[in-house]
Design an enzyme around this catalytic site. Structure first.
Site, PDB file in Angstrom:
ATOM      1  N   HIS A 610       0.830  -1.204   0.000  1.00  0.00           N
ATOM      2  CA  HIS A 610       0.000   0.000   0.000  1.00  0.00           C
ATOM      3  C   HIS A 610       0.866   1.255   0.000  1.00  0.00           C
ATOM      4  O   HIS A 610       0.919   2.007   0.972  1.00  0.00           O
ATOM      5  CB  HIS A 610      -0.954  -0.004   1.195  1.00  0.00           C
ATOM      6  CG  HIS A 610      -2.076  -0.983   1.062  1.00  0.00           C
ATOM      7  ND1 HIS A 610      -2.065  -2.204   1.711  1.00  0.00           N
ATOM      8  CD2 HIS A 610      -3.224  -0.942   0.342  1.00  0.00           C
ATOM      9  CE1 HIS A 610      -3.174  -2.856   1.421  1.00  0.00           C
ATOM     10  NE2 HIS A 610      -3.904  -2.121   0.576  1.00  0.00           N
ATOM     11  N   ASN A 611       1.535   1.500  -1.114  1.00  0.00           N
ATOM     12  CA  ASN A 611       2.361   2.689  -1.287  1.00  0.00           C
ATOM     13  C   ASN A 611       1.898   3.433  -2.535  1.00  0.00           C
ATOM     14  O   ASN A 611       0.862   3.093  -3.129  1.00  0.00           O
ATOM     15  CB  ASN A 611       3.842   2.312  -1.370  1.00  0.00           C
ATOM     16  CG  ASN A 611       4.077   1.204  -2.390  1.00  0.00           C
ATOM     17  OD1 ASN A 611       3.450   1.180  -3.447  1.00  0.00           O
ATOM     18  ND2 ASN A 611       4.975   0.274  -2.066  1.00  0.00           N
TER      19      ASN A 611
END
EC number: 3.1.4.-
Length: 887
Positions: A610-611
């Site tokens: 989740h970047n």
């Protein structure tokens, strides 16, 4: 030859076996040679005035046949008697019977059979023009009759009801064509008949006369004299494909209105302005009005009951103006002044231009004791006043055949099939029926309860189970039974679908990262026109589904580590420029660049999954979906901008932990958002907080308030749709509201068309556009299994690593382990991917593919699933197939 003697007149039909174009016959009352079809003898007054020419074999040319008739001596004679045909002379060939076939016509859901067209020719004498229409009817396969007098024309029409009538209007010497037309129009069957006037040809120096006298007389069209068979044929065929087919469809309305007149439900049809256009007898009986008192009046002119809630009418109008059907309970006032309670269903009908043109209301009495008394009273009054139309109908008395209009106890006592139900009374029924505005699930339970009252015991018990299921809170979430022994599936599905309410007191999880509200220290990004060549080359392929986001991640890594990645800025600039986001928001490219930089800086580059690379990947998928024709045709520019912004911000400041983890840890965010959609609520709130914090990157600063609110609501709705606990609800609503109506439209005769054409429901209704946007961002968010295999494998490794880290931290802090299967020492990544695809991906992308048409994605999904199954069969825990040496 076939010879029929009738008062000295001979009718002849050429033998089909004979090649002779004409026959010769002798009469007992004096020898007469007959050539052609008919002649006049001494008993000519007995020749019928109507001849039925269903078909005859045309000669090689009309000239020889006409010549032979003239030479026959009596060929120019015609009967002038007023009698209609008692004997018809018919000539028919096999070629004509092949033409005269029935056709199927679709009128809405009705399928009608149209028989061969019948034509009546009304001419005073035979000439080239009458022959032209005669042969034209033969060529078209029509059944043709010829009348020579006004009386015989009317009699023949009343007998056969021809669809087309051609009247000779060239000369008033023999009969008045307009009088004939008026006499035919005075009959009831002529309502759906097309009458054509044959008018004389005008010379070049003459002025064309007005067509108004013909229209006033009842004619529909005029035909300029032209004896060419082709000209006559073209005119008749145009009439068939135009007026005749339209009249044929209109005639079917008689059956529909007959059904409405005998229907026991009250039916009311109004215009889009709520002017009453039709009510059926059942409506008259229910409300006590006669039809003449209602037709043409606005609904607002009728007295209203004061028992309805104040906002009920506003609620109804809100529904139907959006094209949505409204159902509920409504109090209406009868003409006598009594209020009655009705079950009402109002359905908007879309007409020309895709706009709502009518509202159809179906009304049933909700038979309470009060209503029973009022209806019995009204029926007694009707009987005493001699109103037979009302006294003859008992459709609104409480009859046993109307299940929802009877007393429950009387029904159950009469039912021998369900003795155990005799004492069963549902107290909820009274409460449900007393509700003015019913929720859909309340209506469903209401219907089941009503059906249950008069059902056998086995059916009643089954319906009890149905009601028990319907009363649960999660109607769309699948329940994993104990028979499923796969821990990967149970843990994965349970972990993603659970709200995480298994909290342990005393443990709190707080973000370790401070929110960056000031970014003056960050470098200013390049414009899209002057990005580095290596990045520009990669972005040239950004419209392809196979675009490699990881290559963009690598070349935009400005510091050579995970501390700072910038794929979202560069891809965002390119995608937003393609969709004209700056122009829509009326902001500069510099403002948009600064905003993208602020958003990307608030993604955690330390997260394995989740970047900002994941955000860029979702943005890329969303832009790809927006480029599909059916999606593009269903959404407007505001929807596109909202979707792109939502994709960009949908996981901003994600901590790399699930909602369940945050709730179990008692995190500040979980407390703030009451353990409900914690992360999704945080992503949207933070994104708007960051955007409006500084004018330098406030992309919304130049749009008006109304547009901003609409855009904001659309963005929030899409981001909240990415919460997995509502996954099955969103998918099921999309299938039922989008896929199924589209499938029924495609299978209907009117559903043929290109993929760019969407049904009116999809194009016009905001609720359906919302479902499309939700489905789009959901598919973009979890599209990893539909990417090329190399990308799919990389994403699988990254999400697994993030889940491994969460499990490690849960064990370290003594928190409940949300997904125990994601233990880095024992987890099978292929098995977890198979479970994820089976339970979340396959059905959702099948539905999305049915709408957007995505063959490339579905092919990748099949290939990737096969890859994971191969690894699982080999009992591999790694991501790739092992080499032969390691097997």
């Amino acid at each position: 030859s076939i010879h029929v003697s009738h008062s000295g007149v001979i009718y002849c039909r050429d033998s089909e076996e004979s090649n002779s174009p004409h026959q010769t016959t002798t009469i007992s009352q004096g020898t007469t040679t007959l050539h052609g079809l008919f002649v006049k003898t001494d008993a000519a007054e007995s020749i019928p005035s109507v001849l039925a020419y269903q078909s005859r074999q045309p000669p090689p040319s009309a000239g020889p046949r006409r010549k032979e008739r003239r030479e026959s001596g009596g060929a120019s004679a015609r009967s002038r008697t007023p009698h209609c045909c008692s004997v018809e002379a018919e000539t028919q060939t096999s070629s004509s019977s092949a033409k005269a076939s029935t056709t199927e016509v679709q009128v809405g859901p009705m399928r009608l059979t149209q028989y061969p067209i019948q034509v009546l020719l009304v001419f005073a004498k035979e000439d080239n023009q009458s022959n032209g229409f005669w042969w034209a009817c033969d060529r078209a396969g029509y059944r043709c009759n010829v009348a020579w007098t006004p009386e015989s024309a009317l009699e023949c029409f009343l007998d056969k009801h021809q669809e087309i009538i051609v009247i000779d209007h060239r000369n008033s010497k023999y009969f008045d064509a307009e009088d004939i037309c008026r006499s035919i129009r005075a009959t009831e069957p002529s309502e759906h008949t097309v009458i054509l006037a044959v008018v004389p040809r005008i010379s070049a120096d003459q002025e064309e006369t007005s067509v108004l006298p013909l229209l006033d007389a009842g004619f529909d069209r005029q035909f300029m004299e032209n004896s060419s068979v082709t000209a006559c044929y073209n005119e008749l065929v145009q009439i068939e494909h135009g007026e005749v087919r339209s009249h044929f469809k209109l005639r079917a309305c008689n059956a529909v209105f007959t059904a409405l007149d005998h229907c026991q439900e009250a039916v009311e049809i109004t215009s889009e302005d709520h002017v009453i256009q039709y009510v059926n007898p059942a409506f008259e009986r229910m409300m006590g009005y006669c039809k003449g008192e209602l037709i043409g009046k606005e609904l607002t002119e009728l007295p209203k009951s004061d028992k309805n809630s104040a906002d009920l009418l506003d609620n109804i109008n809100t529904f139907i103006k959006k094209g949505k059907e409204w159902q509920g309970v409504y109090y209406a006032r009868r003409k006598s002044g009594d209020s009655i309670q009705q079950h009402v269903k109002i359905t908007p009908v879309v007409g020309q231009g895709g706009k709502i043109r009518h509202f159809v209301s179906l009304k049933r009495l909700h038979c309470t004791n009060e209503n029973n008394k009022q209806l019995h009273k009204s029926h007694r009054e009707d009987k005493y006043t001699g109103d037979n139309s009302q006294s003859e109908s008992g459709s609104y008395k409480c009859k046993n055949r109307r299940k929802d209009s009877v007393d429950v106890k009387s029904i159950t006592s009469q039912s021998s099939d369900a003795p155990s139900l005799q004492t069963r009374r549902y107290s909820s029924m009274a409460r449900i029926h007393s509700m003015t505005i019913e929720a859909p699930i309340t209506k469903v339970i209401n219907i089941i309860n009503a059906a249950q009252e008069n059902s056998p015991i086995t059916v009643a018990e089954a319906l009890d189970r149905v009601l028990e299921i319907l009363r649960t809170t999660e109607l769309y979430s699948p329940q994993l039974g104990t028979k499923d022994e796969d821990p990967h599936t149970s843990d994965l599905v349970g972990g993603l679908m659970n709200d995480g309410l298994r909290r342990l007191s005393g443990n709190e999880y707080v973000f370790s990262k401070n929110m960056n509200l000031s970014h003056t220290h960050l470098p200013v990004p390049n414009t899209i026109s002057d990005v580095p060549p290596c990045i520009a080359q990669l972005l040239d392929n950004e419209e392809s589904w196979d675009f490699n986001i990881f290559e963009l991640e690598a070349v935009t890594n400005k510091r050579g580590s995970v501390d700072y990645l910038a794929p979202l800025v560069y891809l965002g600039l390119k995608v937003f420029a393609r969709f004209g986001v700056s122009e829509f928001l009326n902001c500069t490219e510099a403002t948009l660049r600064a905003w993208l930089q602020v958003i990307e800086a608030n993604y955690h580059s330390s997260n394995s999954y989740h970047n900002s690379t994941h955000a860029a990947d979702v943005l890329h998928a969303t832009a790809f979906f927006l480029g599909k024709e059916r999606v593009k045709g269903s959404l407007d520019h505001l929807d596109e901008v909202a979707a792109l912004i939502a994709a960009t911000i949908h996981d901003v400041d994600h901590p790399g932990r699930t909602n369940s983890f945050l709730c179990n840890a008692g995190s500040e965010l979980a407390v703030l958002y009451n353990d409900t959609a914690v992360l999704e609520s945080h992503h949207t709130a933070l994104a708007f907080q960051l955007t409006t914090k500084d004018c330098k990157y406030n992309i919304f600063k130049n749009i008006d308030r109304n547009r901003y609110r609409t855009l904001r609501q659309a963005i929030i709705d899409m981001v909240l749709a990415t919460e997995m606990t509502k996954h099955f609800e969103h998918v099921n609503k999309f299938v039922n509201s989008i896929n199924k109506p589209m499938a029924s439209e495609d299978t209907s005769p009117h559903g043929e068309g290109s993929d760019t054409e969407c049904t009116p429901n999809i194009k016009n209704f905001p609720d359906n556009q919302t479902l499309i946007k939700r489905m789009m961002i959901k598919c973009a968010d979890v599209a990893n299994p539909c990417r090329p295999l190399e990308l799919c494998i990389e994403w699988a490794g990254r999400i697994s690593e993030e889940y491994f880290a969460q499990t490690d931290e849960e064990k370290r802090q003594g928190l409940p382990v949300v997904m125990p299967v994601f233990d880095r020492n024992t987890c099978s990544i292929p098995k977890s991917q198979i479970s994820f695809i089976d339970y979340f991906i396959t059905d959702m992308f099948d539905a999305w593919d049915a709408f957007a048409h995505l063959p490339v994605l579905m092919q990748h999904l099949a290939n990737n699933y096969k890859h994971w199954k191969t690894l699982d069969d080999l009992k591999c825990k790694s991501l790739r197939l092992p080499s032969e040496n390691n097997n």
